[in-house]
Design an enzyme around this catalytic site. Structure first.
Site, PDB file in Angstrom:
ATOM      1  N   LYS A 102       0.837  -1.197   0.000  1.00 59.83           N
ATOM      2  CA  LYS A 102       0.000   0.000   0.000  1.00 59.83           C
ATOM      3  C   LYS A 102       0.881   1.260   0.000  1.00 59.83           C
ATOM      4  CE  LYS A 102      -3.695  -2.424   2.511  1.00 59.83           C
ATOM      5  NZ  LYS A 102      -4.615  -2.380   3.675  1.00 59.83           N
ATOM      6  N   ASN A 151      -1.683  -0.186   7.346  1.00 55.73           N
ATOM      7  CA  ASN A 151      -1.170  -1.531   7.643  1.00 55.73           C
ATOM      8  C   ASN A 151      -0.360  -2.146   6.496  1.00 55.73           C
ATOM      9  OD1 ASN A 151      -3.225  -2.298   5.950  1.00 55.73           O
ATOM     10  ND2 ASN A 151      -4.423  -3.369   7.505  1.00 55.73           N
ATOM     11  N   TYR A 167     -12.138  -3.318  -3.088  1.00 62.49           N
ATOM     12  CA  TYR A 167     -12.676  -3.343  -1.719  1.00 62.49           C
ATOM     13  C   TYR A 167     -14.197  -3.431  -1.699  1.00 62.49           C
ATOM     14  CZ  TYR A 167      -8.119  -2.430   0.451  1.00 62.49           C
ATOM     15  OH  TYR A 167      -6.825  -2.535   0.914  1.00 62.49           O
TER      16      TYR A 167
HETATM   17  P1  DAT Z   1      -7.251  -7.328   5.745  1.00 57.15           P
HETATM   18  O1  DAT Z   1      -6.497  -6.240   5.007  1.00 57.15           O
HETATM   19  O2  DAT Z   1      -6.457  -7.856   6.913  1.00 57.15           O
HETATM   20  O3  DAT Z   1      -7.768  -8.409   4.849  1.00 57.15           O
HETATM   21  P2  DAT Z   1     -10.001  -6.387   5.904  1.00 57.15           P
HETATM   22  O4  DAT Z   1     -10.230  -7.085   4.602  1.00 57.15           O
HETATM   23  O5  DAT Z   1     -10.931  -6.718   7.030  1.00 57.15           O
HETATM   24  O6  DAT Z   1      -8.516  -6.625   6.435  1.00 57.15           O
HETATM   25  O7  DAT Z   1     -10.059  -4.810   5.682  1.00 57.15           O
HETATM   26  C1  DAT Z   1      -9.483  -4.243   4.536  1.00 57.15           C
HETATM   27  C2  DAT Z   1      -8.714  -3.012   4.953  1.00 57.15           C
HETATM   28  O8  DAT Z   1      -9.616  -2.044   5.469  1.00 57.15           O
HETATM   29  C3  DAT Z   1      -7.698  -3.248   6.081  1.00 57.15           C
HETATM   30  O9  DAT Z   1      -6.467  -3.709   5.593  1.00 57.15           O
HETATM   31  C4  DAT Z   1      -7.593  -1.876   6.685  1.00 57.15           C
HETATM   32  C5  DAT Z   1      -9.001  -1.310   6.525  1.00 57.15           C
HETATM   33  N1  DAT Z   1      -9.800  -1.508   7.733  1.00 57.15           N
HETATM   34  C6  DAT Z   1     -10.350  -2.663   8.166  1.00 57.15           C
HETATM   35  N2  DAT Z   1     -11.009  -2.494   9.317  1.00 57.15           N
HETATM   36  C7  DAT Z   1     -10.878  -1.177   9.611  1.00 57.15           C
HETATM   37  C8  DAT Z   1     -11.327  -0.344  10.672  1.00 57.15           C
HETATM   38  N3  DAT Z   1     -12.064  -0.840  11.663  1.00 57.15           N
HETATM   39  N4  DAT Z   1     -10.986   0.966  10.658  1.00 57.15           N
HETATM   40  C9  DAT Z   1     -10.242   1.479   9.641  1.00 57.15           C
HETATM   41  N5  DAT Z   1      -9.785   0.744   8.614  1.00 57.15           N
HETATM   42  C10 DAT Z   1     -10.097  -0.556   8.600  1.00 57.15           C
END
Ligand code: DAT
Ligand code: MG
Length: 149
Positions: free
Chosen positions: A9, A112, A49
């Site tokens: 990212k 992240n 997303y």
């Molecule tokens: P991952 O990237 O571990 O697969 P995810 O698919 O649940 O996680 O979410 C996609 C991205 O969205 C994640 O990398 C960071 C962001 N994100 C997830 N939960 C969040 C939250 N509660 N607040 C802010 N950003 C969030």
């Protein structure tokens, strides 16, 4: 052969962690079959997303991923989807285990560092969303006999 989609990212690139991140997957023994530095369009970000479209963080996530260049990659190997998720670590870097990329380099869930497909079907969808077939290179590393029995 199993493949996964990974994307460094904008924060990972801005912080100069591209080499470090790629090194983790090379060291593990997986094979790089696709790689490009790119600016992400809002359309691609929203499609990528799409499962999070209704979540409160969706707009911020799209803004962030389109804010600066991303390194999009496809990696290949037995079990690479689940293994890459382990190397990446938990979504929130504050609680991600030390030794994982997010655990070692991050402190905030919105920064992240890297995306990794969460399942084989997701990987197939994401690879075809981000890469054309011509952009993927199938090759057999000379190292294979030293990595596989
Ligand atoms: P991952 O990237 O571990 O697969 P995810 O698919 O649940 O996680 O979410 C996609 C991205 O969205 C994640 O990398 C960071 C962001 N994100 C997830 N939960 C969040 C939250 N509660 N607040 C802010 N950003 C969030
Ligand atoms: Mg996810």
């Amino acid at each position: 052969m199993e493949r996964t989609f990974l994307a460094i990212k904008p924060d990972g690139i801005q912080r100069g962690l591209v080499g470090e991140i790629i090194r983790r997957f090379e060291n593990k023994g997986f094979t790089l079959v696709g790689l490009k530095l790119m600016n992400v369009s809002r359309e691609l970000a929203q499609q990528h997303y799409d499962v999070h479209r209704e979540r409160p963080f969706f707009a911020g996530l799209v803004d962030f991923i389109t804010s600066a260049p991303v390194v999009a990659m496809v990696w290949e190997g037995d079990g690479v989807v689940a293994s890459a998720r382990k190397i990446i670590g938990a979504t929130n870097p504050l609680t991600a285990e030390p030794g994982t990329l997010r655990g070692d380099f991050g402190i905030n869930i919105g920064r992240n560092l890297i995306h990794g497909s969460d399942a084989i079907e997701t990987a197939q969808r994401e690879i075809s969303l981000w890469f054309t077939t011509e952009e993927l290179v199938s090759w057999q590393p000379e190292l294979t006999p030293w990595l596989h029995e």
